[in-house]
Motif scaffolding. Structure first.
Motif, short mmCIF file in Angstrom:
data_model
loop_
_atom_site.label_atom_id
_atom_site.label_comp_id
_atom_site.label_asym_id
_atom_site.label_seq_id
_atom_site.Cartn_x
_atom_site.Cartn_y
_atom_site.Cartn_z
N GLY A 1 0.81 -1.22 0.00
CA GLY A 1 0.00 0.00 0.00
C GLY A 1 0.83 1.25 0.00
N GLN A 2 1.95 1.21 0.69
CA GLN A 2 2.86 2.35 0.71
C GLN A 2 3.42 2.62 -0.68
OE1 GLN A 2 6.66 1.86 2.85
NE2 GLN A 2 6.25 3.82 3.83
N GLN A 3 3.81 1.57 -1.35
CA GLN A 3 4.37 1.72 -2.69
C GLN A 3 3.31 2.17 -3.70
OE1 GLN A 3 6.06 -2.18 -3.26
NE2 GLN A 3 8.02 -1.61 -2.34
N ARG A 4 2.11 1.66 -3.55
CA ARG A 4 1.06 1.97 -4.52
C ARG A 4 0.44 3.35 -4.32
NH1 ARG A 4 -4.54 -1.56 -5.38
NH2 ARG A 4 -5.44 -0.24 -7.02
N PHE A 5 0.16 3.69 -3.05
CA PHE A 5 -0.60 4.91 -2.77
C PHE A 5 0.25 6.02 -2.15
CE2 PHE A 5 -3.66 1.32 -2.23
CZ PHE A 5 -4.46 1.58 -3.33
N LYS A 6 1.49 5.72 -1.80
CA LYS A 6 2.38 6.70 -1.13
C LYS A 6 1.91 7.03 0.28
CE LYS A 6 4.43 6.65 -5.05
NZ LYS A 6 5.57 5.71 -5.24
N PHE A 7 1.16 6.11 0.88
CA PHE A 7 0.77 6.27 2.27
C PHE A 7 1.95 5.93 3.18
CE2 PHE A 7 -3.82 4.96 0.98
CZ PHE A 7 -4.07 6.23 0.51
N THR A 8 1.82 6.26 4.46
CA THR A 8 2.83 5.92 5.45
C THR A 8 2.45 4.59 6.10
OG1 THR A 8 3.29 8.26 5.88
CG2 THR A 8 4.02 6.66 7.54
N ALA A 9 3.33 3.61 6.02
CA ALA A 9 3.05 2.27 6.53
C ALA A 9 3.62 2.07 7.93
CB ALA A 9 3.63 1.22 5.58
N VAL A 10 2.80 1.49 8.81
CA VAL A 10 3.24 1.19 10.18
C VAL A 10 2.77 -0.22 10.54
CG1 VAL A 10 3.18 1.87 12.60
CG2 VAL A 10 2.98 3.63 10.82
N GLN A 11 3.72 -1.08 10.88
CA GLN A 11 3.34 -2.41 11.34
C GLN A 11 2.99 -2.36 12.82
OE1 GLN A 11 6.32 -5.50 10.88
NE2 GLN A 11 4.75 -7.07 10.65
N ILE A 12 1.91 -3.00 13.19
CA ILE A 12 1.46 -2.99 14.58
C ILE A 12 1.41 -4.42 15.11
CG2 ILE A 12 0.14 -0.84 14.40
CD1 ILE A 12 -2.39 -2.52 14.00
N PRO A 13 1.50 -4.58 16.44
CA PRO A 13 1.42 -5.93 17.02
C PRO A 13 0.00 -6.46 16.96
CG PRO A 13 1.51 -4.28 18.75
CD PRO A 13 1.71 -3.54 17.45
N GLU A 14 -0.13 -7.78 17.00
CA GLU A 14 -1.47 -8.38 16.98
C GLU A 14 -2.24 -8.07 18.24
OE1 GLU A 14 -3.59 -12.68 15.92
OE2 GLU A 14 -1.40 -12.52 16.05
N HIS A 15 -1.53 -7.92 19.35
CA HIS A 15 -2.17 -7.61 20.63
C HIS A 15 -1.34 -6.57 21.37
CE1 HIS A 15 -5.05 -10.87 20.18
NE2 HIS A 15 -4.05 -11.69 19.92
N GLY A 16 -1.97 -5.92 22.34
CA GLY A 16 -1.25 -4.98 23.19
C GLY A 16 -1.35 -3.55 22.72
N PRO A 17 -0.62 -2.64 23.40
CA PRO A 17 -0.67 -1.21 23.08
C PRO A 17 -0.21 -0.93 21.65
CG PRO A 17 0.36 -1.59 25.22
CD PRO A 17 0.23 -2.93 24.57
N LEU A 18 -0.79 0.12 21.07
CA LEU A 18 -0.39 0.54 19.73
C LEU A 18 0.79 1.50 19.82
CD1 LEU A 18 -3.98 1.10 18.29
CD2 LEU A 18 -2.43 -0.79 17.76
N PRO A 19 1.68 1.48 18.82
CA PRO A 19 2.92 2.25 18.91
C PRO A 19 2.77 3.72 18.51
CG PRO A 19 2.88 1.01 16.87
CD PRO A 19 1.63 0.63 17.62
N PHE A 20 1.81 4.40 19.14
CA PHE A 20 1.55 5.80 18.83
C PHE A 20 1.36 6.59 20.12
CE2 PHE A 20 -0.56 3.27 15.44
CZ PHE A 20 0.32 3.56 14.39
N ASP A 21 1.74 7.86 20.10
CA ASP A 21 1.54 8.73 21.25
C ASP A 21 0.07 9.13 21.37
OD1 ASP A 21 4.25 8.69 21.82
OD2 ASP A 21 4.67 10.47 20.60
N ASP A 22 -0.30 9.66 22.51
CA ASP A 22 -1.66 10.14 22.73
C ASP A 22 -2.01 11.20 21.70
OD1 ASP A 22 -1.44 8.51 24.91
OD2 ASP A 22 -1.68 10.09 26.42
#
Length: 246
Positions: free
Chosen positions: A86-107
């Protein structure tokens, strides 16, 4: 000869059914996009997270006629291959996230969190899905994980749009089978193992479907809407618009 014709007709019937269901699904997604854009005005500066995005094709359709900058659209999923594509096709920013637990983003990292047909999959892992046949155990694990996921959405997004299929809609959306979502898990799992051998839609029983009450409990600050089909609630949407004073 007769058997061959009958088999061909059966195959054609299956293809026709798939085509009909996909058209209905695409129509529902188009209407969902219209509803999303009714509640959220996307500017070049807007930051948008598509949570559980796959390859980003869905959100690309949603934002295609808006002014949002592609770099400000974040696609997040556990599948790195999908978001990389999707990043290559649409130029979006890609972020891999864990299947469970907190998401890797600030408030409040994002103006808007978009999450479509994902939260019901926040349950025991795909590896456990076939073996976990106890309805009580599966429900307990799923509800705990879904509460955490919903809290993370509220934490990282200033506004959000979260959609999930209704448990009580007669056609179960992941399998396209009638009444499957109404079965106790002890019956659902072996039934799905059987139907996967011949039915047009194969799926893993890694989802825990929600009710309107469940969604209200998970998102108490949201406006709750229903997507309807033939007078029945097909899915529920929790919407928290951006605060215009912010």
């Amino acid at each position: 000869m007769h058997r061959g014709n009958q088999s061909t007709l059966t195959a054609r019937d299956k293809l026709s059914l798939v085509s009909i269901i996909r058209r209905l699904r695409d129509r529902a997604r188009t209407e969902r996009a219209r509803l999303f854009l009714k509640h959220f005005i996307l500017t070049p500066q807007t930051t948008l997270l598509d949570l559980g995005s796959g390859d980003g094709s869905h959100i690309a359709h949603v934002v295609s006629k808006t002014k949002i900058q592609p770099k400000n659209v974040f696609i997040a999923d556990i599948d790195w291959g999908a978001i990389r594509a999707g990043q290559q096709r649409f130029k979006f920013t890609a972020v891999q996230i864990p299947e469970h637990g907190p998401l890797p983003f600030d408030d409040k990292s994002f103006d808007v969190v978009f999450c479509s047909s994902v939260i019901e999959h926040v349950a025991p892992s795909k590896q456990e899905a076939w073996n976990l046949t106890s309805g009580w155990k599966f429900r307990t694990h799923a509800m705990k994980a879904q509460r955490q996921f919903a809290a993370e959405i509220s934490r990282i997004g200033k506004g959000y749009f979260v959609q999930t299929p209704s448990r009580w809609f007669p056609i179960e959306s992941h399998s396209w089978l009638p009444l499957l979502g109404w079965l106790p898990r002890e019956v659902l799992v072996p039934t799905l193992a059987l139907t996967n051998q011949f039915w047009i839609k194969k799926t893993i029983p890694d989802w825990y479907l929600l009710t309107r009450r469940d969604m209200r409990s998970l998102f108490p600050d949201a406006q709750m809407l229903s997507e309807r089909f033939m007078g029945l609630s097909k899915s529920f949407i929790a919407i928290k618009p951006l605060d215009p004073r912010a």
